[in-house]
Scaffold this motif. Structure first.
Motif, PDB file in Angstrom:
ATOM      1  N   GLN A 191     -39.564  61.900 -85.082  1.00  0.00           N
ATOM      2  CA  GLN A 191     -38.575  60.997 -85.660  1.00  0.00           C
ATOM      3  C   GLN A 191     -37.619  60.430 -84.628  1.00  0.00           C
ATOM      4  N   THR A 192     -37.586  61.016 -83.430  1.00  0.00           N
ATOM      5  CA  THR A 192     -36.662  60.534 -82.408  1.00  0.00           C
ATOM      6  C   THR A 192     -37.126  59.217 -81.808  1.00  0.00           C
ATOM      7  N   PRO A 242     -38.786  56.506 -83.110  1.00  0.00           N
ATOM      8  CA  PRO A 242     -38.354  55.298 -83.830  1.00  0.00           C
ATOM      9  C   PRO A 242     -36.862  55.033 -83.726  1.00  0.00           C
ATOM     10  N   ARG A 243     -36.042  56.083 -83.669  1.00  0.00           N
ATOM     11  CA  ARG A 243     -34.604  55.874 -83.537  1.00  0.00           C
ATOM     12  C   ARG A 243     -34.260  55.260 -82.180  1.00  0.00           C
ATOM     13  N   VAL A 244     -34.918  55.755 -81.133  1.00  0.00           N
ATOM     14  CA  VAL A 244     -34.688  55.184 -79.807  1.00  0.00           C
ATOM     15  C   VAL A 244     -35.139  53.732 -79.762  1.00  0.00           C
ATOM     16  N   THR A 245     -36.274  53.455 -80.396  1.00  0.00           N
ATOM     17  CA  THR A 245     -36.759  52.073 -80.448  1.00  0.00           C
ATOM     18  C   THR A 245     -35.794  51.173 -81.211  1.00  0.00           C
ATOM     19  N   LEU A 246     -35.222  51.686 -82.300  1.00  0.00           N
ATOM     20  CA  LEU A 246     -34.259  50.897 -83.074  1.00  0.00           C
ATOM     21  C   LEU A 246     -33.013  50.604 -82.257  1.00  0.00           C
ATOM     22  N   VAL A 247     -32.504  51.610 -81.551  1.00  0.00           N
ATOM     23  CA  VAL A 247     -31.318  51.393 -80.716  1.00  0.00           C
ATOM     24  C   VAL A 247     -31.622  50.390 -79.609  1.00  0.00           C
ATOM     25  N   THR A 248     -32.811  50.501 -79.012  1.00  0.00           N
ATOM     26  CA  THR A 248     -33.184  49.551 -77.956  1.00  0.00           C
ATOM     27  C   THR A 248     -33.287  48.136 -78.512  1.00  0.00           C
ATOM     28  N   SER A 249     -33.880  48.005 -79.686  1.00  0.00           N
ATOM     29  CA  SER A 249     -34.042  46.664 -80.269  1.00  0.00           C
ATOM     30  C   SER A 249     -32.708  46.060 -80.687  1.00  0.00           C
ATOM     31  N   LYS A 263     -39.162  66.575 -85.835  1.00  0.00           N
ATOM     32  CA  LYS A 263     -37.916  65.969 -85.353  1.00  0.00           C
ATOM     33  C   LYS A 263     -38.160  65.147 -84.096  1.00  0.00           C
TER      34      LYS A 263
END
Length: 302
Positions: free
Chosen positions: A261-262, A264-271, A258
């Protein structure tokens, strides 16, 4: 003249009647009615509930009965497993899920007619999918949270169970003692399993049902190891301790997954959020700082 005793008795009687009425108001109905009156009261409440429902809900209930006859037993078993995984919440049954699906399907009929009128026939298969997924999503989310809670409580449960069994208590007594010590979904399932054992069910059938009701891989591993130890005569306390160690190792691996997996999610939100906002801020600052006259610029291109 009237004696002052009678007003005092009347006031006392009124006070006693008031206290008795308040007690009956705050108490349970079953404490003051016999069985026949309770049956009549349940029937009356059922009739009131039916009359309070909307016509769409009553129509969905009629279609749900026919839908149950058309659905295969495998699908009904899958729905029942989802209800069991969710902990059999009050009011949630296979019939209520089918009724809710039919309710959403009837609600989607005007939307389907609108799609047909507009020529958007590609979106029509999505409407039955929405009607099925909307009632199932809350049940699936509840089942997932319940399974995570069971996986979290199981290692501590097994540790205390191993200590209790090592102290010389019988396995069923130790299960009951530890289940009373804990609170949560797994303790409720253990109490249900002990109830099945006390009513004559075999150990294999009761614990296999425990694994099937929870839907947890950790509980299934515990049940398999326990049944093997029961049949082969292995030391139960050692088996429980080893299972607890394995459960904690598996839990640590799930936590690491978990955590992985966190990122990539943070990177997606930042992008998606921060980078466009920063670009807009930089470009707006450059435009304002350059003092560009957009009116003259547009006239030059026209």
């Amino acid at each position: 003249m009237m004696s002052p005793l009678w007003p005092a008795l009347a006031a006392t009687g009124a006070l006693v009647l008031f206290l008795m009425g308040y007690r009956m108001l705050r108490g349970r109905v079953a404490d003051y009615l016999d069985a026949s009156d309770l049956i009549l009261l349940d029937d009356e409440r059922r009739r009131e509930a039916v009359t309070r429902t909307s016509p769409l809900t009553r129509l969905a209930g009629r279609f749900a009965t026919r839908l149950r006859r058309l659905i295969s037993p495998a699908v009904l078993d899958a729905l029942q497993r989802q209800v069991d995984y969710a902990g059999r919440p009050p009011g949630v049954t296979v019939e209520s899920l089918l009724r809710r699906m039919c309710w959403w399907l009837l609600l989607m009929i005007p939307v389907g007619i609108l799609f047909v009128v507009q020529g958007q026939l590609v979106a029509l298969p999505l409407l039955p999918l929405v009607a099925v997924l909307v009632p199932l999503m809350p049940v699936a989310a509840r089942a997932r949270r319940r399974r995570e809670a069971i996986d979290r409580d199981l290692p501590d449960f097994l540790d205390i169970l191993a200590v209790t069994v090592s102290a010389g208590m019988s396995f069923r007594g130790a299960l009951a003692r530890v289940a009373d010590h804990f609170s949560g979904a797994f303790s409720d399932e253990i109490r249900l399993t002990l109830g099945q054992l006390s009513h004559g069910s075999s150990v294999r059938v009761a614990f296999t049902g425990l694994a099937q009701r929870t839907g947890s891989v950790a509980v299934r591993t515990f049940v398999t190891a326990f049944l093997q130890a029961e049949e082969l005569g292995a030391p139960l306390a050692t088996t429980l301790n080893q299972i607890a160690v394995d459960m904690r190792r598996d839990s640590a691996q799930r936590m690491r997954r978990k955590a992985g997996q966190t990122a990539p999610r943070v990177t997606l939100v930042t992008s998606m959020v921060l980078v466009p906002a920063c670009l807009i801020l930089v470009i707006a600052g450059l435009v304002i700082g350059a003092d560009i006259d957009f009116a003259e610029l547009f006239e030059a291109f026209s």
